[in-house]
Design a protein around this motif. Structure first.
Motif, mmCIF file in Angstrom:
data_model
loop_
_atom_site.group_PDB
_atom_site.id
_atom_site.type_symbol
_atom_site.label_atom_id
_atom_site.label_comp_id
_atom_site.label_asym_id
_atom_site.label_seq_id
_atom_site.Cartn_x
_atom_site.Cartn_y
_atom_site.Cartn_z
ATOM 1 N N ASP A 217 0.281 4.399 -6.468
ATOM 2 C CA ASP A 217 -0.651 4.804 -5.422
ATOM 3 C C ASP A 217 -2.002 4.098 -5.505
ATOM 4 O OD1 ASP A 217 1.208 6.471 -4.431
ATOM 5 O OD2 ASP A 217 0.093 8.336 -4.706
ATOM 6 N N PHE A 218 -2.454 3.811 -6.723
ATOM 7 C CA PHE A 218 -3.788 3.220 -6.804
ATOM 8 C C PHE A 218 -3.834 1.794 -6.252
ATOM 9 C CE2 PHE A 218 -2.062 2.323 -11.068
ATOM 10 C CZ PHE A 218 -2.370 0.982 -11.225
ATOM 11 N N LEU A 220 -2.405 1.151 -3.397
ATOM 12 C CA LEU A 220 -2.733 1.487 -2.003
ATOM 13 C C LEU A 220 -4.231 1.702 -1.852
ATOM 14 C CD1 LEU A 220 0.007 4.047 -0.947
ATOM 15 C CD2 LEU A 220 -0.336 1.754 -0.044
ATOM 16 N N THR A 221 -4.809 2.428 -2.835
ATOM 17 C CA THR A 221 -6.256 2.656 -2.779
ATOM 18 C C THR A 221 -6.985 1.314 -2.748
ATOM 19 O OG1 THR A 221 -5.897 4.619 -4.125
ATOM 20 C CG2 THR A 221 -8.162 3.892 -3.870
#
Lengths: 320, 311, 338
Positions: A217-218, A220-221
């Motif tokens: 996910d990070f 994506l961040t």
């Protein structure tokens, strides 16, 4: 972090102790002792027995162990029957050669693994990736001594690009620049032979780490922040994927020991591995015992280094 | 007599540190909790993460070691050594887990999952076992021909029903349900909740229902306990808790629940502000110097609040 | 009302499964105004997250058709370089799982600093640090100087989500996408985060797209609501209309299926069947028809469209006119797997 390192060093003490006992008992279990092959059969058995007594060979095993280990700690690993010289001196010269070979191999291993792993992980399921994973499968399947023989024959004999034996050309003057170059020249082919095989594990590991990190996910961040693709890779994916590679370092070192034993013999490179195999063949047990002990210690130090590196680079371990 | 009675339950976890990982302290995850559940009833245990609600449930079923206190199931103390070895306790208390995706072994067929407790406790022939598994599947609303399929072939709600089928296979008396629907979509959640109520009636089950969702707790439970930092702060009927909360922590928790009616937004804001003020002002009289709740005291036949001796 | 900030026109996002593209977001048209919270509600598989990712251009392997018009520019057609100038500056995103959304090996300060660094703010290193500390204060972190040097795993869930919000608002974006921003949090922390988002919206006059499955959160936050089912919008209305007068069978079923603390229902409504997978979605006719089998087939439109039944209130298909709940809500036992 210091706590971790100190604790880790303390754990090493019982490890080394256990290792030395095991090595000692194994040496004891081997048939014969220091006097069996050394003496003239015409000597009176009683005299041999007296000599045994004098050398302490009839003492209980723990006393013998104590004598052996206290000598070993002081740098005395006994006498080689074959070379008729102290084992410490004998190993000393060769250990440096093996260390240089290992260092060269490690550098080559990472020089191959990191770019291949990154390419393969970043562009997974492309033709380039398939080519690289194909190579790693071959690397896993091919025995090191066959690869080393092929390399020796092809680049040593057929093309004559590299020397086929020794660690330095006869007549080179120690200390000069050309001496160093000559040493490196002798190192390259054996080091490359090992590296080509031992690197495949690291290539695959790095590839899987990158593919795994890509989906976190990070990442994506980072993209949502407006980071360019190259920044996403350099700042976020690579950093996080290279970390577990550090943990792999210890295993790498263990693999290296196995590698050097075969390759030094094939390339007649005067290192510990060659000495080790040679000593086994002629039953030079003091040498064999000493080398097994050293290899064991090297493995323990390897995993110690891995842990320390990991504790430095991973904040989750560093702070706790 | 209550089916389950938990008295002064304590579960402490050691904190290790220093050079040799010695125990340097402990976390009191469950700190003298008391609760009693009558047969056929549902007791709801509510709290935020770290409140100790899950640890309490796991301690009752024996998944966490108990530091102190007693757990009386039909009068027998489960905390004493040997009590759990008696087969009937292990049969009579079952658990439903939160995550229907990871609590079912992906390599096992539905038959093996459901029949596993049967195999441990009953000697059935393969035919009987198959028939029983099919019966259980139909009981949880799945078709009997699913018995040879693997968990990945089912949706989340269906998997949770397989988990329930496994839990009821031995006709237990008490089921501990730890957040049984929080991994599910709202429509599937409704299905599982309805179903849990149906089988409760059908099999006269008793539930210990652990959840952080107050809406679900109100819907399901006959009695509710609110936990905070390992201790109860309030206990009572749903009406006591939701219509007449007395502890400031309970009040704040209930005030924080999102309201389904947008017309009430302003009213809610005013209400929340007043609760928040009350929380700040009354904090000292509701918690001891360590920020923990006081022991529970009765304020009516059904309603208990954690308050200091005088107050 | 004020002008449109974002205009999504006929957006279709398709994913490839074994040589075929399947639309996860199917022909969605929406607008978001300044200072407005638009909630997108749906269950898993409804396409709500895929929609948010399409707006941010975060899909790497999807086929995207239609327009996402932001201030006159079409995001779908933007080059990666252009897109990176918009993301993190003009529009930003708040994610569901705050622990996973932060880089575990970077200190909090650097993670916020990165978004300032990426968008040419002309600030020196020292000024940027001050700005980061300001942001941490603004999102309600009590000891900013301390937190600046901490790693994500050292913070609680609520604090992590505040950090994510600080990253999102660092450059004062006009559009904020929040994808289930409080699903992973406890209810008291959820309230704090929701209030923070509301306050920041007022401060920045930004438009917010709030993606959630929680109707309570929607009722607390939204100005307008779009309900999605199987990739399509099935109903749009302002929040007051949607909660007091929901029309589409799916919207009505959703409201009936949640237990609330206010009204104790004897039974919860259960929507029959399961959400069809992307591959098995019915592509013609009313997509919800299969889940209301007691409604006569003639009630549905052949090619369901959104109908404006009152100003600003859109409902898809004609079946809403004939919808009623089944007499008994007894459905347990009907859904074996297909």
């Amino acid at each position: 972090m210091w706590k971790i390192i100190v604790r880790r060093l303390l754990i090493m003490i019982p490890q080394v102790f256990l290792l030395s006992i095991l090595v000692f008992l194994m040496a004891k279990a081997m048939p014969g002792d220091a006097l069996t092959g050394m003496l003239d059969p015409n000597i009176d058995p009683a005299a041999i027995e007296a000599m045994r007594e004098r050398l302490g060979l009839n003492d209980p095993w723990h006393i013998q162990y104590w004598n052996w280990i206290s000598n070993a700690v002081q740098g005395d690993l006994g006498q080689s029957f074959n070379f008729k010289m102290p084992v410490t001196e004998l190993i000393g010269q060769r250990m440096m050669n093996t260390l240089w070979l290992s260092l060269a191999t490690l550098i080559l291993t990472y020089l191959i693994a990191i770019p291949l792993g990154i390419l393969s992980g970043r562009f997974n399921d492309t033709w380039g990736d398939r080519l690289i994973t194909g190579y790693t499968y071959i690397g896993f399947a091919a025995p090191l001594f066959i690869v080393a023989l092929v390399m020796l024959w092809m680049f040593g004999f057929y093309f004559s690009w590299f020397p086929t034996g020794g660690s330095v050309s006869p007549g080179a003057v120690p200390g000069s620049f050309s001496y160093v170059l000559d040493k490196i020249y002798h190192l390259l082919l054996p080091a490359l032979s090992i590296a080509l095989i031992t690197t495949v594990g690291t290539v695959q590991y790095l590839r899987n780490e990158i593919i795994d990190t890509k989906q976190k996910d990070f990442i994506l961040t980072a993209r949502a922040k407006g980071a360019s693709e190259s920044r996403v890779y350099n700042r976020h994916i690579l950093r996080n994927s290279l970390l577990p590679i550090a943990a792999f370092f210890g295993y790498e070192l263990t693999g290296l020991i196995g590698g050097t034993i075969f390759v030094e013999s094939i390339f007649s490179y005067p290192g510990m591995g060659q000495l080790f195999l040679g000593s086994i063949v002629i039953r030079d047990f003091t040498v064999v015992t000493a080398i097994v002990l050293l290899y064991g210690i090297a493995t323990i130090i390897g995993s110690l280094l891995s842990d320390i590196i990991l504790s430095i680079v991973d904040p989750r371990i560093r702070i706790k | 007599m209550a089916l389950l009675e938990v008295k002064d339950l304590q579960v402490h976890f050691p904190i290790r540190g220093g050079l040799f990982s010695r125990q340097v302290g402990e976390v009191k995850a469950v700190d003298r909790v008391n609760l009693a559940i009558e047969a056929g009833q549902t007791y709801g245990l509510v709290g935020e993460s770290g409140s100790g609600k899950t640890t309490t449930g796991r301690a009752i079923i024996g998944l966490n070691q108990i530091t102190g206190g007693s757990i009386l199931f039909e009068g027998a103390d489960l905390a004493s050594k040997g009590a759990r070895k008696q087969n009937n306790v292990r049969r009579d208390v079952q658990m439903i887990f939160q995550d229907p995706y990871s609590s079912l072994n992906p390599k096992k067929r539905v038959l093996d999952i459901i029949a596993e407790p049967l195999r441990n406790f009953e000697k059935l022939s393969p035919q009987e076992e198959m028939r029983k598994a099919q019966e259980l599947l139909e009981q949880v609303g799945l078709s009997a021909d699913n018995v040879l399929k693997y968990p990945h072939e089912f949706s989340g709600g269906q998997r949770q029903r397989i988990g329930i089928a496994r839990a009821i296979a031995l006709k237990p008396k008490l089921i501990i349900a730890d957040e049984p629907v929080s991994a599910l979509d709202v429509s599937v959640q409704a299905q599982v909740l309805n179903f849990l109520r149906d089988i409760q009636k059908e099999l006269n089950l008793t539930y210990l229902f652990i959840s952080h969702d107050l809406g679900i707790i109100r819907h399901m439970c006959d009695r509710i306990g609110i936990m905070y930092k390992g201790r109860h702060v309030e206990e009572g009927t749903p009406e006591d808790i939701f219509d007449n909360p007395r502890h400031i922590y309970t009040k704040r928790l209930i005030a924080a629940i999102p309201d389904i009616d947008p017309l009430q937004r302003e009213v809610r804001n005013v209400f929340r502000r007043s609760v928040s003020e009350e929380y700040d002002n009354a904090y000292r009289s509701h918690f001891d110097q360590d920020g923990l709740a006081y022991p529970l005291r009765s304020i009516s036949d059904t309603h208990m609040v954690a308050m200091p001796e005088k107050g | 009302m004020s002008e449109d900030l974002l205009r999504i026109e006929n957006l279709t996002t398709s994913f490839r499964i074994a040589d075929h593209y399947y639309a996860a977001v199917d022909d969605v048209t929406l607008t978001v105004k300044k200072n407005e919270i638009l909630a997108i509600v749906g269950e898993s598989g409804s396409g709500k997250s895929a929609l948010a990712f399409s707006i941010m251009g975060l899909h790497t392997k999807a086929r995207i058709e239609g327009k996402v018009n932001y201030k006159g520019q079409d995001i779908v057609q933007m080059s990666p370089g252009m897109l990176n100038k918009v993301r993190g500056k003009e529009m930003s995103m708040i994610f569901q799982d705050p622990l996973a959304a932060l880089n575990p090996l970077m200190i909090i300060g650097s993670q916020i600093d990165e978004v300032l660094l990426l968008h040419d703010t002309g600030l020196s290193k020292k000024q940027r640090k001050e700005k980061v500390l300001d942001l941490l204060t603004k999102v309600g972190i009590p000891r900013p100087e301390h937190t600046y040097h901490q790693y994500p795993y050292e913070l609680s869930g609520g604090m992590r989500q505040r950090v994510i919000i600080a990253i999102a608002i660092a450059n004062g974006p006009q559009l904020l996408l929040a994808d289930e921003p409080t699903t992973a949090l406890d209810v008291t922390i959820q309230l704090q985060i929701l209030e923070l988002i509301k306050k920041l919206k007022e401060d920045m006059q930004a438009g917010i797209i709030l993606i959630t499955h929680d109707l309570g959160v929607v009722s607390e936050m939204a100005d307008r609501v779009a309900v999605m089912y199987a990739g399509q919008i099935v109903e749009i209305a302002d929040i007051y209309t949607l909660t007091s007068n929901p029309q589409h069978p799916y919207t009505r079923s959703l409201f009936n299926s949640i237990p609330t603390v206010k009204e104790v229902k004897s039974r919860l409504h259960v929507i029959q069947g399961i959400v069809p997978s992307l591959k098995n979605l019915p592509r013609t006719g009313c997509r919800f028809a299969g889940r209301t089998p007691w409604i006569d087939a003639s009630a549905h439109e052949e090619n369901p469209q959104l109908h404006e039944i009152a100003p600003g209130h859109f409902v898809r298909c004609t079946c809403y006119r004939h919808f009623h709940f089944p007499d008994s809500t007894e459905e347990v036992g009907t859904d074996g797997i297909a």
